[in-house]
Scaffold this active site. Structure first.
Site, PDB file in Angstrom:
ATOM      1  N   CYS A   1     -23.839  44.107  26.670  1.00  0.00           N
ATOM      2  CA  CYS A   1     -24.063  45.298  27.498  1.00  0.00           C
ATOM      3  C   CYS A   1     -24.821  44.930  28.772  1.00  0.00           C
ATOM      4  CB  CYS A   1     -24.853  46.352  26.726  1.00  0.00           C
ATOM      5  SG  CYS A   1     -24.067  46.937  25.216  1.00  0.00           S
TER       6      CYS A   1
ATOM      7  N   CYS B   1     -32.787  81.440  51.343  1.00  0.00           N
ATOM      8  CA  CYS B   1     -33.934  80.533  51.136  1.00  0.00           C
ATOM      9  C   CYS B   1     -33.687  79.633  49.932  1.00  0.00           C
ATOM     10  CB  CYS B   1     -35.214  81.338  50.910  1.00  0.00           C
ATOM     11  SG  CYS B   1     -35.670  82.430  52.258  1.00  0.00           S
TER      12      CYS B   1
ATOM     13  N   ASP C   1     -24.073  74.631  10.437  1.00  0.00           N
ATOM     14  CA  ASP C   1     -25.505  74.437  10.206  1.00  0.00           C
ATOM     15  C   ASP C   1     -25.876  73.016   9.804  1.00  0.00           C
ATOM     16  OD1 ASP C   1     -24.425  74.461   7.604  1.00  0.00           O
ATOM     17  OD2 ASP C   1     -26.335  75.144   6.775  1.00  0.00           O
TER      18      ASP C   1
ATOM     19  N   CYS D   1     -26.657  45.359  22.981  1.00  0.00           N
ATOM     20  CA  CYS D   1     -26.625  43.902  22.790  1.00  0.00           C
ATOM     21  C   CYS D   1     -26.549  43.219  24.147  1.00  0.00           C
ATOM     22  CB  CYS D   1     -25.431  43.497  21.930  1.00  0.00           C
ATOM     23  SG  CYS D   1     -23.837  43.899  22.686  1.00  0.00           S
TER      24      CYS D   1
ATOM     25  N   ASP E   1     -17.978  77.313   9.548  1.00  0.00           N
ATOM     26  CA  ASP E   1     -18.149  76.391   8.430  1.00  0.00           C
ATOM     27  C   ASP E   1     -18.475  77.235   7.195  1.00  0.00           C
ATOM     28  OD1 ASP E   1     -18.612  73.817   7.146  1.00  0.00           O
ATOM     29  OD2 ASP E   1     -20.712  74.421   7.129  1.00  0.00           O
TER      30      ASP E   1
END
Length: 802
Positions: free
Chosen positions: A19, A86, A690, A16, A495
């Site tokens: 911001c 290197c 998942d 908005c 889970d």
């Protein structure tokens, strides 16, 4: 402002006007800065005094406020790197450039990955800066065959090695004369003959070391080329000095070291060739993944089948796939049925049955039926392309364990040159006062035995091979950092739905006749409830014909009531039966209690007000879930289950698979807080999930592990992806991490130990320069060879594996 510059920054995260105003106000508080932030274009235009500010300061200011600045990423191919000094130098220089957020350079892959702000710099500037350091660089071409390019480079190394070996072999015989008092033709001891053989080796074959040393020293750095150039030049030019003295009539026999310089260069080239050959094998896993891709597709155009190259397939195209052919791209079946071998993704050898509306994955194998499919993902968006991308990023990333080696590599060469000079002074003044040759030999040995290469290769080669081997088994690490963190895990939180269980209810128990089942399935067939779907599928498996429902009424909280072919049907719980005056025999009541105790949803069935059956539906536990959890316990890892289900259902599932700790009745937004609680107890926690609601917990955990059958949100949030959903891959992922870190530690021990032991031995004059050179050449080879052992790693965890 007299001296001003203007830059434009792309800002993310603004929602908005508040911001944009906040950012603009903060930027304008800086001295001599005029900033305007446009919410619509999401850009900040900043005028500033370059003597006081730089763009990075503005970026830091914006990020400190909680907003992002658009970052682009480019991958660069770099050639000419010979050792860790290197890669360390290039990385340090790139990270100091304005506009570069982060740069990592991988010695093993010879590539750099750079995140940069496009408003401040671009890929061409990055390439130019690397070239100024003395290396060749170009933007990585993903269409270019990297394998053939590396094969050509390897062939070139071999040709140079053969020429060098042919010229050095007669000189090598002189060493054996000194060692074993052998007799050889006088020609071999002739200074002119030795000069003619050694000179092309020194200045044609070995010219690359001079060029590399010059470019590094010109830019204020030092690498392995400096050590080789200084060491071999000292031997060569001292021999020239002795030869000139001899030509001017010196009566003493010249002490020539042409064989030292030539044989040293040959052995170093031999080591570099073996190293390059071994390094090429570290990317085999990626090559094997690339080889899985289909090359062409059969497209349906105007009713005709036409074969076209894979890169010409577009989303929405209709494709035909016949038995024995690879699925060309990701898509959905619109006609036909088949079985598809998805082992390249899941490791499961049994083909998966596929029907209309099922999704298919590109590069899997169609086994026994012709199907018509619609392309849904093509090119870089396919599942295999994303897997390849993850593996590439993991193999080019750095593990935190590499930091110490990188720091040491940056100072290694100057320190070694200083030690060699000190050794020369000590020998010529104290050990053998006034005698030049022993001091020269000792200092040359110190220069050539020191090897920063082994330090630089110790970590990236193991990461490359380890992540590649894991990918072959369906385990995708997103970076070296996650490989390292995973081996520290002591607690895994799983889970329940879709992770421990299959995520779809099925009928587990049924007592009743086929007529009752037919009536039950008919009553449920128009419902979209997962339990209803399970009952209908069960009836179809029994090949029962479903009819039509005359009336249907849901009884909230209790079940359903329906009329089918003049039969009155009731399906539901005890309360529904009691309300309709249907009594339960004791054995039915006991069965009902038993099913409920096991976490199943049990339903009573009454036909025409007479109890005729009982059916139980549950989300079943995945195959091997119990074995996977046992393996985790055997490794000394605590396992917990996290679920929103009630405690009885959760405890029943936990009992089946052997989980002791159950956290039930948890809302989705509370999962991350539960992970934080475990971390506050000092535990290193991995979360396995998942679903979309698992994403915050996956991010919060020390390691987030996503099941590959899950949502894209979960996979994106995770640090490791398990393809196919087999829980047995979780202990395998932890073991792969442990084995890889163990291999890295072995490599670092060897690399540090070799230098710590080798340099003092050389300084004491106990090693001839050619022996020191051989040891240096083989040290890098040994590190890469040890890393290659991971290719044969069996991902079978040991009990309480450390």
């Amino acid at each position: 402002m007299a001296n001003t510059k203007k830059t434009t920054l792309d800002i993310t995260g603004m929602t908005c006007a508040a911001c944009s105003n906040r950012i603009e106000k903060k930027l304008n508080k800086l001295d001599d800065v005029n900033a305007q932030v446009n919410l619509t274009t999401e850009k900040a235009t900043v005028e500033y005094n370059p003597d006081q500010h730089d763009v990075q300061e503005f970026i830091n200011t914006i990020q400190h406020l909680g907003y992002g600045v658009t970052v682009e990423t480019v991958e660069l191919d770099i050639t000419g790197m010979t050792c860790a000094a290197c890669s360390s130098r290039i990385e340090k220089v790139l990270n100091k450039m304005n506009g570069v957020q982060n740069a990592t350079v991988n010695l093993t892959t010879e590539q750099a990955k750079v995140d940069y702000y496009p408003e401040e710099t671009d890929a061409d500037k990055l390439v130019t800066r690397i070239q100024k350091l003395g290396y060749d660089a170009s933007i990585k071409d993903n269409n270019k065959d990297q394998t053939s390019r590396k094969a050509e480079a390897l062939q070139h190394k071999l040709i140079k090695l053969i020429i060098s070996a042919v010229l050095s072999l007669p000189l090598l015989m002189l060493m054996f004369v000194h060692l074993f008092n052998m007799h050889i033709p006088a020609l071999f001891t002739n200074p002119w003959f030795q000069f003619i053989l050694a000179t092309p080796v020194q200045f044609i074959i070995g010219w690359q070391f001079y060029v590399g040393a010059y470019k590094n020293l010109r830019n204020g750095g030092a690498n392995m080329d400096v050590l080789v150039a200084v060491g071999t030049s000292a031997a060569y030019f001292y021999s020239i000095y002795e030869m000139v003295r001899w030509l001017n009539g010196s009566t003493t026999q010249p002490h020539l070291y042409f064989e030292t310089s030539a044989v040293l260069l040959t052995l170093i080239l031999f080591g570099k060739y073996l190293e390059a050959r071994a390094k090429s094998q570290t990317t085999n896993a990626l090559g094997e993944l690339l080889s899985l891709q289909a090359k062409e597709a059969r497209i349906l155009k105007d009713g005709n089948e036409v074969m076209i190259p894979l890169n010409e397939v577009h989303v929405g195209d209709t494709l035909i796939v016949k038995p024995g052919e690879k699925i060309p791209v990701d898509g959905k079946i619109i006609k036909g049925m088949t079985a598809i071998d998805e082992s390249m993704l899941t490791g499961e050898s049994i083909p998966v049955e596929k029907n209309v509306d099922d999704t298919v994955i590109g590069s899997t194998m169609n086994k026994n039926g012709t199907i018509t499919m619609t392309a849904t993902k093509v090119g870089g968006d396919t599942a295999l392309a994303n897997i390849i991308k993850v593996v590439e990023e993991a193999q080019s990333s750095k593990a935190p364990i590499q930091r110490l080696a990188d720091i040491i590599s940056g100072y290694f060469v100057p320190i070694v040159v200083g030690i060699a000079l000190l050794i020369f002074i000590v020998w010529i003044t104290l050990v053998t006062p006034g005698t030049f040759e022993p001091a020269l030999v000792a200092s040359i040995s110190v220069l050539v035995i020191a090897c920063p290469c082994a330090l630089g290769l110790a970590t990236p080669t193991s990461i490359m091979v380890g992540t590649g081997r894991a990918a072959e088994n369906g385990i995708l690490f997103k970076g070296g950092e996650f490989v390292e963190r995973t081996h520290q895990i002591d607690t895994i939180v799983l889970d329940k739905t879709g992770t421990i269980t299959n995520g779809r209810p099925v009928v587990t128990d049924y007592h009743g006749d086929n007529q009752t089942l037919q009536l039950l399935a008919t009553a449920e067939k128009d419902s979209e409830h997962p339990l209803a779907e399970a009952i209908v599928n069960y009836a179809k498996e029994k090949q029962l014909t479903l009819t039509e429902t005359t009336t249907f009424k849901a009884v909230p909280g209790h079940g359903i009531e329906a009329t089918i072919d003049h039969h009155h049907i009731l399906v539901g719980n005890r309360k529904l039966m009691a309300d309709n005056d249907i009594s339960l025999p004791k054995h039915i009541s006991d069965d009902l209690t038993h099913y409920e105790r096991d976490g199943k949803t049990a339903m009573l069935i009454a036909v025409n007000y007479s109890l005729t059956g009982i059916i139980a539906v549950a989300d079943t536990v995945k195959d091997h879930a119990k074995d996977a959890i046992k393996q985790l316990h055997d490794m000394g890892i605590e396992v917990a289950m996290l679920t929103g289900d009630n405690k009885n259902t959760a405890q029943a599932i936990a009992k089946q698979v052997g989980i002791d700790t159950v956290i039930a009745d948890i809302l989705p937004e509370e999962k991350a807080a539960q992970i934080a609680k475990l971390q506050q107890q000092g535990k290193k926690v991995a979360m396995v999930g998942d679903g979309v609601n698992d994403a915050p917990a996956l991010v919060k955990a020390d390691i987030g592990i996503a099941i590959g059958t899950g949502t894209e949100v979960a996979i994106e949030a995770a640090d490791i992806t398990i393809l196919g959903g087999d829980l047995m891959l979780i202990p395998k992922a932890i073991y792969a991490s442990k084995a890889t870190i163990r291999n890295i530690r072995q490599n670092l021990f060897w690399a540090f130990g070799y230098n710590i032991a080798g340099i003092p031995i050389a300084a004491l004059g106990l090693l001839a320069p050619w022996v020191a050179g051989a040891a240096m050449a083989l040290s890098s080879v040994s590190v890469v060879t040890n890393a290659l052992r991971l290719k044969k790693m069996r991902l079978e965890p040991r009990r309480k594996d450390a």
